[in-house]
Motif scaffolding. Structure first.
Motif, PDB file in Angstrom:
ATOM      1  N   VAL A  19     -19.589  -3.463 -75.681  1.00 39.34           N
ATOM      2  CA  VAL A  19     -20.261  -2.204 -75.678  1.00 39.34           C
ATOM      3  C   VAL A  19     -21.501  -1.975 -74.544  1.00 39.34           C
ATOM      4  N   MET A  20     -21.884  -3.280 -74.331  1.00 36.80           N
ATOM      5  CA  MET A  20     -23.397  -3.474 -73.612  1.00 36.80           C
ATOM      6  C   MET A  20     -22.996  -3.656 -71.998  1.00 36.80           C
ATOM      7  N   ARG A  21     -21.896  -3.479 -71.490  1.00 40.34           N
ATOM      8  CA  ARG A  21     -21.433  -3.533 -70.374  1.00 40.34           C
ATOM      9  C   ARG A  21     -20.538  -2.352 -69.705  1.00 40.34           C
ATOM     10  N   PRO A  22     -20.575  -2.123 -68.473  1.00 36.98           N
ATOM     11  CA  PRO A  22     -19.484  -1.202 -68.110  1.00 36.98           C
ATOM     12  C   PRO A  22     -18.279  -1.674 -68.412  1.00 36.98           C
ATOM     13  N   PRO A  23     -17.101  -0.889 -68.609  1.00 31.43           N
ATOM     14  CA  PRO A  23     -15.780  -1.163 -68.849  1.00 31.43           C
ATOM     15  C   PRO A  23     -15.355  -2.199 -67.748  1.00 31.43           C
ATOM     16  N   THR A  24     -14.548  -3.211 -68.151  1.00 28.96           N
ATOM     17  CA  THR A  24     -14.049  -4.368 -67.087  1.00 28.96           C
ATOM     18  C   THR A  24     -12.824  -3.768 -66.337  1.00 28.96           C
ATOM     19  N   ASN A  25     -11.914  -2.485 -67.219  1.00 29.15           N
ATOM     20  CA  ASN A  25     -10.940  -1.860 -66.550  1.00 29.15           C
ATOM     21  C   ASN A  25     -11.408  -0.607 -66.712  1.00 29.15           C
ATOM     22  N   PRO A  26     -12.017   0.199 -65.936  1.00 35.22           N
ATOM     23  CA  PRO A  26     -12.443   1.842 -66.121  1.00 35.22           C
ATOM     24  C   PRO A  26     -11.359   2.715 -66.364  1.00 35.22           C
ATOM     25  N   ASN A  27     -10.116   2.126 -65.985  1.00 38.92           N
ATOM     26  CA  ASN A  27      -9.056   3.183 -66.097  1.00 38.92           C
ATOM     27  C   ASN A  27      -8.520   3.620 -67.373  1.00 38.92           C
ATOM     28  N   SER A  28      -8.578   4.831 -67.481  1.00 41.41           N
ATOM     29  CA  SER A  28      -8.340   5.738 -69.035  1.00 41.41           C
ATOM     30  C   SER A  28      -7.076   6.368 -68.671  1.00 41.41           C
ATOM     31  N   THR A  29      -6.843   7.129 -69.775  1.00 41.48           N
ATOM     32  CA  THR A  29      -5.537   7.996 -69.701  1.00 41.48           C
ATOM     33  C   THR A  29      -5.993   9.203 -70.315  1.00 41.48           C
ATOM     34  N   THR A  30      -5.139  10.265 -69.944  1.00 40.54           N
ATOM     35  CA  THR A  30      -5.687  11.600 -70.911  1.00 40.54           C
ATOM     36  C   THR A  30      -4.702  11.910 -71.878  1.00 40.54           C
ATOM     37  N   GLY A  31      -4.661  12.701 -72.781  1.00 43.01           N
ATOM     38  CA  GLY A  31      -3.799  12.627 -74.063  1.00 43.01           C
ATOM     39  C   GLY A  31      -4.406  13.638 -74.936  1.00 43.01           C
ATOM     40  N   SER A  32      -3.196  14.292 -75.636  1.00 45.31           N
ATOM     41  CA  SER A  32      -3.514  15.430 -76.620  1.00 45.31           C
ATOM     42  C   SER A  32      -3.291  15.274 -77.986  1.00 45.31           C
ATOM     43  N   GLY A  33      -3.028  13.950 -78.323  1.00 46.85           N
ATOM     44  CA  GLY A  33      -2.617  13.572 -79.444  1.00 46.85           C
ATOM     45  C   GLY A  33      -3.500  13.971 -80.699  1.00 46.85           C
ATOM     46  N   VAL A  34      -3.009  14.045 -82.001  1.00 44.55           N
ATOM     47  CA  VAL A  34      -3.797  14.285 -83.133  1.00 44.55           C
ATOM     48  C   VAL A  34      -3.844  13.423 -83.901  1.00 44.55           C
TER      49      VAL A  34
END
Lengths: 583, 583
Positions: free
Chosen positions: A435-450
Motif C-alpha cells: 500500500v506504500m507504493r504505486p500499483p506495480t500493475n496499474p491496470n484494472s477493470t470496470t464492473g457492476s457486481g453487487v
C-alpha cells in the motif's frame, strides 16, 4: 413485517431497532405529520461567488429550499425535472429509508433518473433527529449546485441532550467555474484531465471570488467585499446576542475539498455527527469531510463590542482556494464591522496528525446503541487509483464501479439476468499488495457486481488506503454508506492486519454514515444489514465516484414490496414491465 | 397496406406513390440491403474551429460518420447513449419514414429520448436517392455538434438525370464557443439572453477562429492558417482534376445562420434540392438555409495552374462571423497554393432581392410529381415573436409550442387523455393583424395541441411572416416538415390574401422538405397527408424551435402498428404500459 420482526431471536437489539423503525414508519403513514414540497429542478444563472455561472437550482433558489421536520414525520417531495435534456434524482443524505429503499434517490441504483418534464414523488420518513442534507446523485449534478439542508428536530415531547438558545445552519460546499459537463468530459478523456482545485468555498451557497471579506487584513490587492449588500454572494452573516449558546448545524456537500472550520476566539463543542449524538468535546477548529454533518455548540462569551470570523479552509490537499469567510455578528454591532484581527489560520494542509486527533475524539454519547460484539462477515476494500483501457479510474479490489442502465433495486428484485455483472466482486485483496507504493500493475477493470448480505448479518468493512499512481501520494477519501449508519471501530496507519481487530473500540464507537480513510491508513466499520434494499457505499468526492470509487451493497431485496413502477421505467426493468402490455 | 392502397381511387398519383413506397419498404424488409451501424454518442473535446470545445460526437468523430446507401436500402443504426446524464435521439432529416414513424428521431414526438446507457435501434428505409443529413432533435443537441451526412445513391440499375465524374460533400454548420447548456439557460431566462452570432462557420466540421485561410488577402493582422496540417480544424480541401464535372452535395445544419456559398470563378448548376431533382440552373452564388440540402454541378474548366476559393458567408443577419473557407484544389497543384485573388464577396446580407431571385429559380425537374390541383384544407400560420409570462418566445397563431413529456405518437395512438392539450390550435389568425408592425399585444400562450389531418387529405399551409417585437425587423425562418415533402406553390411579400391563390405555381413547383419565409413575406406549401404518424413542422433555427416556433401534425395514427415499446417507455405511455405489469 411484524411477523419478520417477531419471529427472529438473534441479535435482539438490532431487531428491536428495526421493528421500532418499521413500526414508526407504518404508524407514521397513518398518523405522523406529512410535510409536502413541490420542487422544480432547473438550471439558472447565479453568482455563488460573485462570478456568474450556470447553477442547478430548485424553485429558483440556490442552495435548494431547506426541509425542516420533526422525527417521525413523513416527507413528501414532488420533484419535477425542468432540465432541458438531463435526468435528475435527489438523494436524502443520512436518511436510512427503512421500508422505502426506492426513495433513496440514487440513479441506476434505487431508481431510474427522472426524465425531463416528468415528476417523481419521494415519500419517506425521517425517523431520527439530526442534521442532514440532500443532493443530486446522478452524473456530477451535486457539483452543479443541486443540494440543500434537511433538518430533523426531535419529536414533540422529546428533548435534545444539550441546551441551546438559537441555531444556524452552515451548508459548506466548493465551487468551480468550469461546468460539470466539461468536468465530466475531462475525467473521461485520454489524456485524463483533472478538475483542479475549486475557485471558491461557499458557506450556504455564498462565496467570494473577486473580492475578499478579509481584504482589509490582506497584503494582496484584493478588494474588500460588501458585507451588507443583497447580492447572491453576500456572506450569510450569523447574527447572535452576547452570552447565549448557539447550535451550528454544519454539513459538507463539497465535491472535493476536505475543510477546516474555525470561529475566531470561540471554542466549538461537538455534540452531533451525521445525525447521531456524540460525547461532547471542545475544539478550536474542526475537520469536515464531504458527506459529513455535525452540530457544535458555541457560547457567545467573548468581547461583545467585536464581531468574529467564521472561516472555512481547504485541508488534505495543497490549498489553492481562498478561505470561505463570514462573520459572527454580536448584536447590536453593525454586521459590517470587521473583527479586530485577521481570520483564523487553518492548520497546515498536510498536518494529518491534527486531523486524526480531531477524528479520534468523536465517540458515541453514553447510552448510544452499541455494536454487536462480532461480525458475521468481514470484507476488505483496497482503494487504488488505476488505469482501465488508458482511462484513469479509482478501483476497489481492482474493480472500478460502472453503473448499469437498469436500477439494481428492480433487477435484483425481479431476479433479472444480464442487468449487471453477476459475478460477486472480490471481498479481499492480495496480502502481498504494497500500500506504500504505486500499483506495480496499474491496470484494472470496470464492473457492476453487487455485494449481497444475508438479512440482519453483521458486516465489518475494512477500508484500506494506498498509494495512488504517483509515488509518495495517498489521498483522503470520505466513504459514505446509504441506508445505514455504521459504527467506526477504529483507524490505523499502514496496512490493516488481523492483530488490529483486538484494538477495535466496541465500547463507545461513534455511529456515522460517513467515515474517512487517512492517507496510507485504514478505517474499520461495522454495520447491521437490516434494511432491505440496494445501497451505494462510495467515496463522497464527486469526481472520485464518477471515476468508479464505489461499491454496491444489497440485502433482503426479496422483502421489498411496492416499488413504484415509475422508479423502474428504464432499462431492462422497463422492458420487462412493458412486455406484458398488449394494447 | 395492400388493401388500403388498392381500395382507394381518388388522387391516383399519390396513392401510387404511397403504394410504391410501401411496397418498396415491404419488399426491402425481405430483399433490400440492410446497412448496419453501431454508434455511441458521447461528449468529447474537439477543436472544430481550432479553439477547443466540448462537442457531441459519434464513435469519437465530429461530424458523425457518413451514412451512404442506395435507394431502397434499410438503414439500421444501433444508437447507444454514452452521455453522462442526458437523453438523446437522432432525426434522419429528409427521410420520410413511411411505415416507421417511430424512427423519425424526434424526442417527445416520435419517441422517448434514449436514456444514458441504453440503446435504441433505428431501422428505416431510404426510399429516394438524394442528399440528406441526420442530427440530434432534443434540446439543442444539434447545436452541440450532433450531426452528419446521409447520402442515398440511386438504386442499382438506375441513373441520375445528370452526369458527373466525382463528388464531394459539404456539410455546413455554425459554431459557438458557449456551451448549448448555457445557451439553453439564456434563452429561458428573464431577462432573455440571445445566443448572439456564431464564432465561426464550419465546412465538414472544420472552421478557423484564430487564424484565417485568407489572411494573406486581409488587411487585418490575422495569421494565415495552415492548409495542409492534420489538425481537427484544418480545412477539408476539395482535390479535383481539370476539365471534369463534380457534384457537390451541400447540406446546412446550422443552428442559426442562413448561408451564401460561392466557388471562385466557377458557376454552380443546381440539380437537386432536399432529395428532389430540380430544373438545372446556373448561379455564381447560392443561398442555403438551415435544413436545406442541394446538389450542384461544377465543371473544372478554369485556369488549371490555380486553386480556387470555396467560400461560405452569413446572409440575412448582420454578419459578425468570418467567412468559412476551403479550397478547390486543381491537381497537381499544391493544396496550400492560395488562389490569385481574394475570396468571393458575398451579396450584401440584407439584399433579399438577391435571395428571392435564387429561391424563385428552384423549380421541379420536368416529369416530377405534380401537386393536386386543390387542397382539402388550407391553414394559415402567423409567425410572431411574443412574451409568455415575461419569457421571450416564438408563436404560431399566438401559441408557442411546448413539448409534452409523453411522445405524441404513443399518446395519440393509445387515445390517452391529458398527455397534451386536447384543444386543436387555431388554423388561422385575425384578418386585422398588421404584419408590418410589432404585435400590439405581445403576450402569447404556450401549448402542445395537434393539427390532425384526414388521411390522404391535401393540406395547404400558408406561412405568414411578420414584424418581431422590435420595430422594423422581420427575420428569415426556414420551416422544415417531417415525414413528407411539400410542393412550394409560391412566395409573396406582405400579407397573404386569397387573391394570391390564383398565382400559385401548379405547373412545376419544387418538392422540398424545407422552405423559407422571407422578412414580411409569405410562403405557400401543399402536401398530401399520406404518412401515418405524428410529424413536427418547425422553424429549423435551433434557438427558435427551443423558443416554441413549431407545430405538430398528425394523420392516420390509428393505422400505425408495431411501435417498439422502448420508444414509449416514458411519461404517460410508459405508465400505461407498466400498469399492466403484475410481478
Amino acid at each position: 413485517m411484524e411477523l419478520l420482526c417477531c419471529s427472529r431471536s438473534i441479535r435482539p437489539l438490532f431487531i428491536i431497532l428495526f421493528c421500532f423503525s418499521s413500526a414508526l414508519l407504518q404508524s407514521s403513514l397513518v398518523a405522523a405529520k406529512a410535510r409536502h414540497f413541490k420542487w422544480d429542478v432547473e438550471y439558472m444563472f447565479w453568482s455563488p461567488d460573485c462570478k456568474e455561472s450556470v447553477v442547478m437550482g430548485i424553485n429558483g433558489q440556490f442552495p435548494g429550499p431547506t426541509i425542516r421536520a420533526k422525527a417521525g414525520d413523513i416527507i413528501v417531495v414532488e420533484l419535477t425535472n425542468k432540465l432541458p435534456t438531463e435526468g435528475v434524482v435527489i438523494h436524502w443524505h443520512g436518511i436510512r429509508q427503512f421500508g422505502t429503499p426506492w426513495a433513496d434517490g440514487t440513479a441506476a441504483i434505487s431508481q431510474c433518473a427522472i426524465n425531463p418534464g416528468e415528476t417523481f414523488v419521494y415519500r419517506f420518513m425521517v425517523d431520527k433527529p439530526g442534521t442532514y442534507f440532500y443532493h443530486g446523485h446522478y452524473g456530477m449534478q451535486r457539483s452543479a449546485g443541486l443540494y440543500g439542508s434537511l433538518i430533523v428536530d426531535v419529536a414533540d415531547g422529546q428533548k435534545e441532550p444539550f441546551h441551546y438558545d438559537g441555531e444556524f445552519s452552515l451548508l459548506l460546499s466548493d465551487w468551480w467555474h468550469q461546468s460539470i459537463h466539461e468536468q465530466e468530459v475531462g475525467l473521461s478523456s485520454i489524456p485524463f484531465r483533472w478538475i483542479g482545485e475549486p475557485q471558491s468555498l461557499l458557506i450556504n451557497g455564498r462565496g467570494q471570488y473577486n473580492c475578499s471579506v478579509a481584504a482589509h487584513y490582506s497584503s494582496s490587492t484584493s478588494t474588500q467585499c460588501d458585507l451588507e449588500g443583497k447580492r447572491q454572494c453576500t456572506p450569510d452573516v450569523l447574527h447572535v446576542r452576547p452570552n447565549k449558546t448557539y447550535r451550528l448545524r454544519i454539513a459538507s456537500t463539497t465535491a472535493l475539498s476536505s475543510l477546516s472550520l474555525a470561529i475566531g476566539n470561540h471554542k466549538m463543542v461537538v455534540v452531533e455527527a451525521d445525525g447521531n449524538y456524540v460525547q461532547p468535546f471542545a475544539v478550536d477548529d474542526m475537520d469536515i469531510y464531504s458527506g459529513e454533518s455535525y452540530s457544535v455548540l458555541i457560547t457567545t462569551d467573548q468581547n461583545p463590542s467585536s464581531n468574529y470570523w467564521v472561516s472555512v479552509s481547504v485541508r488534505g490537499r495543497l490549498p489553492k482556494t481562498p478561505q470561505g469567510l463570514t462573520l459572527l455578528n454580536y448584536l447590536p454591532n453593525s454586521a459590517s464591522k470587521l473583527p479586530t484581527s485577521p481570520p483564523p489560520v487553518a492548520p497546515l494542509w498536510n498536518d494529518y496528525d491534527h486531523s486524526k486527533s480531531f477524528t479520534y475524539k468523536i465517540l458515541a454519547l453514553q447510552g448510544s446503541p452499541k455494536p454487536p460484539t462480532s461480525p458475521t462477515r468481514r470484507i476488505y476494500f483496497l482503494n487504488t487509483q488505476n488505469k482501465v483501457n488508458g482511462y484513469t479510474k479509482w478501483s476497489i479490489n481492482n474493480v472500478s464501479l460502472s453503473l448499469p442502465a437498469t436500477p439494481y433495486l428492480g433487477s435484483i428484485k425481479f431476479g433479472m439476468k444480464g442487468a449487471f455483472n453477476s459475478q460477486v466482486p472480490p471481498e479481499k485483496f492480495s496480502e502481498s499488495y504494497d500500500v506504500m507504493r504505486p500499483p506495480t500493475n496499474p491496470n484494472s477493470t470496470t464492473g457492476s457486481g453487487v455485494y449481497m448480505f444475508a438479512m440482519n448479518s453483521v458486516v465489518d468493512v475494512i477500508l484500506q488506503n494506498a498509494n495512488i499512481l504517483t509515488v509518495n501520494v495517498s489521498e483522503i477519501h470520505p466513504w459514505h454508506l446509504h441506508g445505514h449508519d455504521f459504527w467506526v471501530l477504529g483507524y490505523g496507519d499502514g496496512k490493516f492486519t488481523e492483530k488490529d481487530v483486538s484494538k477495535f473500540n466496541l465500547k463507545n464507537p461513534p455511529l456515522r454514515n460517513t467515515a474517512v480513510i487517512f492517507p496510507y491508513g485504514w478505517t474499520a466499520l461495522r454495520f447491521v444489514a437490516d434494511n432491505p434494499g440496494v445501497w451505494a457505499f462510495h467515496c463522497h468526492i464527486e469526481p472520485h465516484l464518477h471515476m468508479g470509487m464505489g461499491v454496491i451493497f444489497a440485502e433482503g431485496v426479496e422483502r421489498v414490496r411496492k416499488i413504484p413502477n415509475e422508479a423502474l421505467a428504464c432499462g431492462l426493468t422497463g422492458k420487462l414491465m412493458m412486455n406484458n402490455y398488449r394494447p
